[in-house]
Design a protein around this motif. Structure first.
Motif, PDB file in Angstrom:
ATOM      1  N   LEU A   9      26.165  36.370  40.403  1.00  8.51           N
ATOM      2  CA  LEU A   9      26.696  35.646  39.253  1.00  8.51           C
ATOM      3  C   LEU A   9      26.276  36.312  37.949  1.00  8.51           C
ATOM      4  O   LEU A   9      27.100  36.510  37.041  1.00  8.51           O
ATOM      5  CB  LEU A   9      26.198  34.200  39.287  1.00  8.51           C
ATOM      6  CG  LEU A   9      26.474  33.334  38.052  1.00  8.51           C
ATOM      7  CD1 LEU A   9      27.960  33.129  37.848  1.00  8.51           C
ATOM      8  CD2 LEU A   9      25.774  31.983  38.189  1.00  8.51           C
ATOM      9  N   ALA A  10      25.006  36.667  37.843  1.00  8.12           N
ATOM     10  CA  ALA A  10      24.496  37.277  36.611  1.00  8.12           C
ATOM     11  C   ALA A  10      25.186  38.603  36.316  1.00  8.12           C
ATOM     12  O   ALA A  10      25.550  38.886  35.169  1.00  8.12           O
ATOM     13  CB  ALA A  10      22.984  37.470  36.719  1.00  8.12           C
ATOM     14  N   GLU A  11      25.376  39.431  37.343  1.00  7.68           N
ATOM     15  CA  GLU A  11      26.057  40.712  37.135  1.00  7.68           C
ATOM     16  C   GLU A  11      27.520  40.518  36.779  1.00  7.68           C
ATOM     17  O   GLU A  11      28.062  41.193  35.906  1.00  7.68           O
ATOM     18  CB  GLU A  11      25.939  41.591  38.382  1.00  7.68           C
ATOM     19  CG  GLU A  11      24.652  42.380  38.468  1.00  7.68           C
ATOM     20  CD  GLU A  11      24.835  43.664  39.269  1.00  7.68           C
ATOM     21  OE1 GLU A  11      25.509  44.598  38.789  1.00  7.68           O
ATOM     22  OE2 GLU A  11      24.306  43.703  40.396  1.00  7.68           O
ATOM     23  N   ALA A  12      28.177  39.594  37.461  1.00  4.11           N
ATOM     24  CA  ALA A  12      29.594  39.340  37.196  1.00  4.11           C
ATOM     25  C   ALA A  12      29.803  38.886  35.757  1.00  4.11           C
ATOM     26  O   ALA A  12      30.797  39.249  35.114  1.00  4.11           O
ATOM     27  CB  ALA A  12      30.132  38.298  38.173  1.00  4.11           C
ATOM     28  N   ALA A  13      28.862  38.117  35.216  1.00  8.11           N
ATOM     29  CA  ALA A  13      28.989  37.616  33.855  1.00  8.11           C
ATOM     30  C   ALA A  13      29.025  38.746  32.825  1.00  8.11           C
ATOM     31  O   ALA A  13      29.651  38.606  31.769  1.00  8.11           O
ATOM     32  CB  ALA A  13      27.843  36.652  33.544  1.00  8.11           C
ATOM     33  N   THR A  14      28.381  39.861  33.125  1.00  6.18           N
ATOM     34  CA  THR A  14      28.355  40.984  32.171  1.00  6.18           C
ATOM     35  C   THR A  14      29.710  41.659  32.042  1.00  6.18           C
ATOM     36  O   THR A  14      29.916  42.455  31.122  1.00  6.18           O
ATOM     37  CB  THR A  14      27.317  42.032  32.587  1.00  6.18           C
ATOM     38  OG1 THR A  14      27.731  42.664  33.823  1.00  6.18           O
ATOM     39  CG2 THR A  14      25.944  41.412  32.793  1.00  6.18           C
ATOM     40  N   LEU A  15      30.636  41.363  32.940  1.00  4.52           N
ATOM     41  CA  LEU A  15      31.952  41.996  32.920  1.00  4.52           C
ATOM     42  C   LEU A  15      32.940  41.261  32.026  1.00  4.52           C
ATOM     43  O   LEU A  15      34.062  41.724  31.826  1.00  4.52           O
ATOM     44  CB  LEU A  15      32.507  42.057  34.348  1.00  4.52           C
ATOM     45  CG  LEU A  15      31.695  42.898  35.337  1.00  4.52           C
ATOM     46  CD1 LEU A  15      32.033  42.519  36.759  1.00  4.52           C
ATOM     47  CD2 LEU A  15      31.958  44.375  35.097  1.00  4.52           C
ATOM     48  N   LEU A  16      32.525  40.119  31.480  1.00  5.11           N
ATOM     49  CA  LEU A  16      33.411  39.282  30.691  1.00  5.11           C
ATOM     50  C   LEU A  16      33.245  39.516  29.195  1.00  5.11           C
ATOM     51  O   LEU A  16      32.125  39.704  28.702  1.00  5.11           O
ATOM     52  CB  LEU A  16      33.126  37.809  30.974  1.00  5.11           C
ATOM     53  CG  LEU A  16      33.557  37.252  32.332  1.00  5.11           C
ATOM     54  CD1 LEU A  16      32.885  35.900  32.572  1.00  5.11           C
ATOM     55  CD2 LEU A  16      35.067  37.115  32.400  1.00  5.11           C
ATOM     56  N   THR A  17      34.337  39.470  28.460  1.00  3.89           N
ATOM     57  CA  THR A  17      34.255  39.472  27.001  1.00  3.89           C
ATOM     58  C   THR A  17      34.109  38.043  26.480  1.00  3.89           C
ATOM     59  O   THR A  17      33.549  37.820  25.414  1.00  3.89           O
ATOM     60  CB  THR A  17      35.507  40.118  26.385  1.00  3.89           C
ATOM     61  OG1 THR A  17      36.675  39.449  26.894  1.00  3.89           O
ATOM     62  CG2 THR A  17      35.590  41.605  26.761  1.00  3.89           C
ATOM     63  N   PRO A  44      32.404  34.644  27.650  1.00  9.73           N
ATOM     64  CA  PRO A  44      31.548  34.010  28.661  1.00  9.73           C
ATOM     65  C   PRO A  44      32.094  32.682  29.164  1.00  9.73           C
ATOM     66  O   PRO A  44      31.758  32.251  30.279  1.00  9.73           O
ATOM     67  CB  PRO A  44      30.224  33.798  27.909  1.00  9.73           C
ATOM     68  CG  PRO A  44      30.257  34.765  26.778  1.00  9.73           C
ATOM     69  CD  PRO A  44      31.698  34.889  26.384  1.00  9.73           C
ATOM     70  N   ALA A  45      32.937  32.029  28.371  1.00  8.60           N
ATOM     71  CA  ALA A  45      33.481  30.739  28.789  1.00  8.60           C
ATOM     72  C   ALA A  45      34.424  30.868  29.977  1.00  8.60           C
ATOM     73  O   ALA A  45      34.730  29.867  30.633  1.00  8.60           O
ATOM     74  CB  ALA A  45      34.203  30.071  27.616  1.00  8.60           C
ATOM     75  N   LYS A  46      34.884  32.084  30.258  1.00 12.71           N
ATOM     76  CA  LYS A  46      35.783  32.308  31.389  1.00 12.71           C
ATOM     77  C   LYS A  46      34.986  32.613  32.659  1.00 12.71           C
ATOM     78  O   LYS A  46      35.394  33.427  33.488  1.00 12.71           O
ATOM     79  CB  LYS A  46      36.759  33.436  31.073  1.00 12.71           C
ATOM     80  CG  LYS A  46      37.714  33.112  29.932  1.00 12.71           C
ATOM     81  CD  LYS A  46      38.578  31.880  30.232  1.00 12.71           C
ATOM     82  CE  LYS A  46      39.562  31.587  29.122  1.00 12.71           C
ATOM     83  NZ  LYS A  46      40.382  30.374  29.413  1.00 12.71           N
ATOM     84  N   LEU A  47      33.858  31.953  32.796  1.00 12.13           N
ATOM     85  CA  LEU A  47      33.000  32.077  33.970  1.00 12.13           C
ATOM     86  C   LEU A  47      32.881  30.705  34.618  1.00 12.13           C
ATOM     87  O   LEU A  47      32.386  29.762  33.998  1.00 12.13           O
ATOM     88  CB  LEU A  47      31.621  32.587  33.556  1.00 12.13           C
ATOM     89  CG  LEU A  47      30.534  32.650  34.634  1.00 12.13           C
ATOM     90  CD1 LEU A  47      30.907  33.641  35.732  1.00 12.13           C
ATOM     91  CD2 LEU A  47      29.186  33.019  34.011  1.00 12.13           C
ATOM     92  N   GLU A  93      25.340  27.741  33.088  1.00 14.39           N
ATOM     93  CA  GLU A  93      25.442  27.359  31.678  1.00 14.39           C
ATOM     94  C   GLU A  93      24.641  28.287  30.779  1.00 14.39           C
ATOM     95  O   GLU A  93      25.038  28.553  29.637  1.00 14.39           O
ATOM     96  CB  GLU A  93      24.997  25.904  31.501  1.00 14.39           C
ATOM     97  CG  GLU A  93      26.017  24.908  32.049  1.00 14.39           C
ATOM     98  CD  GLU A  93      25.492  23.486  32.115  1.00 14.39           C
ATOM     99  OE1 GLU A  93      24.301  23.271  31.761  1.00 14.39           O
ATOM    100  OE2 GLU A  93      26.261  22.585  32.518  1.00 14.39           O
ATOM    101  N   LYS A  94      23.527  28.826  31.271  1.00 12.97           N
ATOM    102  CA  LYS A  94      22.749  29.743  30.440  1.00 12.97           C
ATOM    103  C   LYS A  94      23.471  31.074  30.238  1.00 12.97           C
ATOM    104  O   LYS A  94      23.135  31.839  29.331  1.00 12.97           O
ATOM    105  CB  LYS A  94      21.364  29.973  31.060  1.00 12.97           C
ATOM    106  CG  LYS A  94      21.353  30.803  32.325  1.00 12.97           C
ATOM    107  CD  LYS A  94      19.932  30.948  32.875  1.00 12.97           C
ATOM    108  CE  LYS A  94      19.905  31.799  34.137  1.00 12.97           C
ATOM    109  NZ  LYS A  94      18.537  31.887  34.714  1.00 12.97           N
ATOM    110  N   LEU A  95      24.498  31.310  31.058  1.00 13.82           N
ATOM    111  CA  LEU A  95      25.324  32.507  30.919  1.00 13.82           C
ATOM    112  C   LEU A  95      26.585  32.232  30.113  1.00 13.82           C
ATOM    113  O   LEU A  95      27.398  33.129  29.898  1.00 13.82           O
ATOM    114  CB  LEU A  95      25.704  33.052  32.300  1.00 13.82           C
ATOM    115  CG  LEU A  95      24.543  33.505  33.192  1.00 13.82           C
ATOM    116  CD1 LEU A  95      25.037  33.780  34.614  1.00 13.82           C
ATOM    117  CD2 LEU A  95      23.881  34.755  32.613  1.00 13.82           C
TER     118      LEU A  95
END
Length: 308
Positions: free
Chosen positions: A221-229, A231-234, A245-247
């Protein structure tokens, strides 16, 4: 007396047993279903360990029947139930377990099974397909956008990939190397799971992704979040709310209603969603079915055929 597969206390597989139970009686707003098929999901064994879903309290009584989704034929209806009659073929979420010859379903989370939909496929829809549908819709991505699905080889993940494609999205699916052919057969670009996931995703999506539907949690999850411009689209169904939520993301918001069940059934009937039932077990081998999912090697969906 009817049979059910239960766990007698919190713990491991040693707590499981096939036992005789009283036939349930539907209360107000409930229907009693003679179960044809029950779906098997990771949450089933997690509940046995003492895991609590968001909003739950530890008030479980034992023995507790496994299972959260079934298809079958209505045997009785409770007070206040409209639009459902004895003899109707239905599918839905259970009140208190579905690995059983009889199960209670809330009428509000019960749908009529289309004639073109098999009992086997119908039993896979209330948890896995409906969770997939809710998460993809929650992302709200426009056609042509790219969505990353982690855990794409499992029941929810494989449904999410197909539903995303039906909505016109490009899909990238993260799964083990052994599930590569399966994930690609769903129409997704496969990315092997493991360390340095983000780098492998960027190799196939250089600009990152527009949305992430996570079914794994943790480092994935943490790595996947870095691919987003954005963050709300997680969205995740694989991690607790504080972790996502912290991401900047959110837990999947479950609609839990007949309308969603009808929608995913239409996708199956229309050929846009294949539940991919890969193995079936009889009720007296429910433990084997559960081990297949608990060991993490299941591909697609596992079901228990209770009656013909």
């Amino acid at each position: 007396m009817p049979k059910a597969y239960v766990f007698t206390r919190y713990g491991g597989p040693e707590t499981e047993a096939l036992v005789e139970v009283d036939r349930p009686s539907p209360g107000p707003g409930e229907v009693l279903v003679a179960v044809r098929v029950a779906g098997v999901n990771p949450v089933d064994w997690k509940l046995r360990t003492g895991y609590l879903r968001p909003g739950e309290t530890d008030t479980r009584t034992f023995p507790a029947v496994f299972g959260n989704e079934v298809s079958g034929v209505v045997e009785e209806i409770g007070a206040g139930v409209d639009g459902i009659a004895v003899g109707d073929e239905v599918f839905g979420n259970t009140v208190a377990g579905g690995y059983a010859e009889y199960a209670l379903l809330p009428a509000t989370i019960t749908a009529h099974k289309p004639a073109e939909l098999s009992f086997q496929d119908a039993a896979t829809l209330p948890v896995a397909a409906a969770t997939a549908y809710d998460g993809v819709r929650q992302l709200g991505l426009p056609a042509g956008a790219t969505v990353l699905v982690t855990g794409a080889g499992g029941g929810v993940g494989s449904a999410a990939v197909q539903i995303a494609r039906a909505l016109g999205l490009r899909t990238v699916g993260v799964a083990s190397e052994g599930k590569k052919d399966f994930v690609e057969s769903l129409g997704a670009v496969h990315v092997p799971s493991g360390p340095d996931l983000a780098a492998r995703v960027r190799a196939v999506a250089p600009d990152g992704v527009d949305g992430v539907y996570d079914l794994v949690g943790g480092e994935v999850l943490a790595e996947a979040a870095t691919l987003l411009t954005d963050p709300a689209k997680l969205v995740t169904a694989g991690a607790p709310a504080p972790e996502v939520e912290k991401l900047g993301g959110a837990r999947v918001q479950r609609a839990r209603g007949t309308a969603v069940l009808d929608a995913v059934a239409r996708l199956v009937v229309g050929g846009e969603l294949d539940p991919h039932v890969t193995r079936t077990f009889p009720l007296d081998r429910a433990g084997e079915a559960l081990r297949t999912v608990e060991d993490g090697h299941a591909r697609g969906k596992i079901v228990i055929e209770v009656s013909a």
